[in-house]
Design an enzyme around this catalytic site. Structure first.
Site, PDB file in Angstrom:
ATOM      1  N   HIS A  42       0.824  -1.205   0.000  1.00  0.00           N
ATOM      2  CA  HIS A  42       0.000   0.000   0.000  1.00  0.00           C
ATOM      3  C   HIS A  42       0.860   1.259   0.000  1.00  0.00           C
ATOM      4  CE1 HIS A  42      -4.199   1.114   0.231  1.00  0.00           C
ATOM      5  NE2 HIS A  42      -3.959   2.014   1.166  1.00  0.00           N
ATOM      6  N   ASP A  43       2.167   1.058   0.086  1.00  0.00           N
ATOM      7  CA  ASP A  43       3.109   2.175   0.172  1.00  0.00           C
ATOM      8  C   ASP A  43       3.702   2.554  -1.169  1.00  0.00           C
ATOM      9  OD1 ASP A  43       4.538  -0.190  -0.187  1.00  0.00           O
ATOM     10  OD2 ASP A  43       6.302   0.594   0.861  1.00  0.00           O
TER      11      ASP A  43
END
Length: 696
Positions: free
Chosen positions: A662-663
């Site tokens: 998600h980064d």
């Protein structure tokens, strides 16, 4: 919610204390008027601050034992005690500022204060064994209604190098204790002032007068000249505890039927439809000649004759020959910061007769009926304008607000490009937008992830703003610089809010990019308002697949137990690990922690979470779309999510970003930026589609 202003400096005090080396300033917020604060300052006594009194007694105990200083009565006002002890008033600008001066050997146990008969004698005093102490006690607006800064600032000037060296040693010891005692004094003043303010407001709640003063009744108002020979003039007024710009929107949207109502007896003049309880943006800019319908379902009514923004609104009831038969003027006067006097005057022309009644009966009936309706209207306007006073701050405490805003400012300063911050008002509150890039470039709008604020775009903004005018919007209702008013309650409200924000920015069709929660929001907007979205970019959006339980559980722990440990644990699970060589995400994590701890998210908004889009909703999405997901995404299975998008989106290009979760906006920002810019620069193929593909 209006943002609190910084504690202002005092040019008068800076000029008076010029050359003073040792300075300190303490300020607190007081919910009272300047007059009430200064009255409390003059009344507060040592018994109102028992701890400060005890500390002072310990400090001056040796002087009292040796007879150099007499005891002080605890009931005597503190300010009178200072003056009796030799303090001279140098400048009295009550109720704004009081500046005093004194001279003594402050570094000694026995200070031997000097007394001065005049200001000139004090200014001329230059004994090298002494120091001069200057003090400013002042009141300044915070920018919020009914709220003021109470500031005590002091400065000490040594009158010789030797005295300065001695006082410097004393200062190191006494400064913390002095600041504490000052704070106790200011708190005592605040308690007394707020009690006085509360007492003065009490009786007004049961019966609030709308009677104009004698001066107001004879005062010339705009509109008087339109009917030089009036058969009667009726003037009423109400004091509203809000600034004019908060009262004005309620006036300009008046009118029956499709307008905001008259805020009076709705069963009588608005067809039983309740008058508006919110500001209606589309009614905020009436033009001269606009009709304010008197009753619902009729075309006749009051015509807007003249207007002065946030100052004056003049309505008229036209006679058959087109001249005003009645004028109705609303005037806003700012009595003090955050306090408005609303004056209303109605004048009837020589030919006006109420429903054909004779002149004497017209005057009698109109006086009675108008008072009843006008009083209800004035109180209705006041109640609506003042309703925002009772709205709680977006932050739980002033200290929390200061900490959060300081962290936000520190984070946004890390942006590698120049930027400007703008604020957009709407019925949902004040929306904060960070703008970068060439002014004449195509618009690109960014919507951040949940609680991440616009500062999360720091790794990407340099690439995005080279060819685009980038608008990074703080999502309303989440911890950020966007301050909520009327809470967002569902996805439709988010669509309305974003439309109002784009309209205020004068943006018609935009490229819209959203990350995570912002991706769900961007997709919701593209489905609901495709005419406003030229291209859509979704980065790990919610809504394509169900959110896993672990995400919800970890998020709840972070929300209900806001500590750096829970916030960092949640973000590490999402993939934000601050690995060497990557962009430092600690400022964003600190903001999330401070937001979780100090920001008051509206309950209604906290319930609005990404829900899964139906197949029909996704099939209806006609906006060309780029969908990127990390190959190790944790909020859903990325391969399944991309496959569903390719199956249902009519026009989509999908990318699986390698070595990211998600980064990916941080850990793989160069890959993400390149894919986004490549997509935005491409034109659709001959069949209107952008081909789907996947990279590894």
């Amino acid at each position: 919610m209006t943002r609190r202003l910084a504690v202002p400096a005092s040019p008068a005090f800076d000029a008076t204390a010029r050359g003073a080396r040792f300075r300190d300033r303490i300020a607190i917020v007081v919910q009272a008027s300047p007059a009430a604060i200064f009255q409390a300052l003059h009344d507060v006594a040592l018994r109102d601050m028992k701890l400060a009194w005890a500390i002072g007694e310990l400090r001056y105990l040796p002087s009292r034992l040796f007879g150099h200083m007499s005891a002080v009565a605890s009931t005597r006002p503190f300010l009178s005690t200072l003056i009796d002890g030799g303090t001279l008033i140098l400048c009295d600008d009550s109720p704004r500022e009081l500046i005093t001066g004194s001279a003594a050997q402050l570094h000694r146990v026995n200070q031997e204060p000097r007394r001065f008969a005049t200001r000139e004698a004090f200014d001329a005093f230059s004994d090298p064994a002494h120091e001069k102490l200057f003090m400013s006690i002042r009141v300044a607006p915070t920018g919020r209604p009914h709220e003021h800064w109470l500031v005590l600032e002091h400065a000490t000037q040594a009158l010789s190098p030797l005295a300065e060296r001695k006082f410097a040693r004393y200062w190191r010891v006494i400064k913390p204790m002095g600041a504490f005692v000052t704070w106790l004094l200011l708190r005592a003043v605040r308690r007394r002032a707020e009690r006085m303010a509360g007492a003065s407001l009490g009786p007004r709640r049961s019966w609030r007068a709308v009677r104009a003063t004698a001066d107001e009744c004879v005062r010339a108002l705009p509109g008087d000249e339109r009917i030089p020979q009036a058969i009667d003039t009726l003037t009423h007024g109400v004091t509203i505890e809000r600034p004019p710009h908060d009262v004005w929107p309620w006036l300009v949207q008046m009118g029956a039927g499709s307008r905001g109502g008259w805020y009076s007896y709705d069963w009588l003049d608005n067809g039983r439809k309740p008058s508006a309880s919110r500001i209606v943006p589309e009614l905020q800019h009436p033009a001269i000649g606009t009709i304010f319908p008197a009753l619902p379902g009729v075309a006749e009514g009051f015509t807007l004759l003249a207007t002065e923004q946030e100052r004056m609104l003049m309505l008229g009831l036209p006679a058959p020959d087109g001249t005003p038969e009645v004028t109705w003027t609303f005037l806003l006067d700012e009595l003090a910061p955050g306090v408005t006097r609303l004056l209303v005057r109605v004048r009837g022309g020589p030919g006006y007769r109420f429903h054909g009644l004779p002149l004497l009966l017209t005057r009698l009936v109109v006086r009675v009926v108008h008072f009843i309706m006008q009083r209800k209207q004035l109180l209705g306007v006041a109640r609506r304008a003042e309703a925002t006073v009772s709205h709680r701050s977006a932050f739980k405490t002033p200290e929390g607000e200061a900490a959060y805003l300081a962290a936000y400012d520190a984070a946004i300063k890390l942006w590698p490009v120049s930027y400007e911050e703008v604020e957009i008002p709407s019925r949902f509150g004040m929306t904060h937008v960070v703008v970068s890039g060439p002014k004449d470039a195509r618009p690109l709008v960014l919507l951040h992830g949940y609680w991440a604020t616009s500062t999360m775009w720091s790794p990407n903004i340099a690439d995005f703003s080279k060819e685009y005018r980038v608008y990074a919007i703080d999502v309303m209702g989440q911890p950020s610089k966007s301050l909520p008013d009327q809470p967002i309650q569902n996805s439709a409200d988010y669509v309305t809010w974003l439309t109002a924000t784009l309209d205020a920015l004068h943006l018609d069709r935009v490229s819209l990019l959203g990350m995570s929660f912002g991706g769900w929001l961007a997709l919701s907007y593209a489905v609901a308002a495709p005419q406003r979205v030229q291209t859509l970019v979704l980065l790990s959006p919610g809504g394509l697949l169900p959110i896993p339980g672990q995400f919800s559980l970890r998020g709840m722990v972070m929300v209900f137990f806001p500590t750096r440990l829970t916030v960092n644990s949640f973000m590490r699970w999402l993939g934000f690990t601050n690995r060497p060589g990557e962009t430092d995400t600690r400022p964003v994590l600190e903001l999330m922690y401070l937001g979780a701890k100090h920001f008051r998210v509206p309950v209604e908004t906290s319930r609005v979470m990404p829900v899964m889009f139906s197949d029909d909703q996704l099939r209806s999405m006609r906006v060309p779309t780029l969908l990127l997901m990390g190959d190790h995404e944790v909020i859903c299975d990325p391969v399944t999510a991309l496959a569903r998008a390719r199956r249902l989106f009519p026009d989509v290009r999908t990318e699986l970003v390698p070595r990211s979760s998600h980064d990916m906006c941080v850990s793989q920002h160069r890959v993400v930026d390149a894919q986004v810019l490549d997509f935005l620069s491409r034109k659709p193929t001959d069949d209107g589609q952008i081909a789907a593909r996947s990279v590894a």
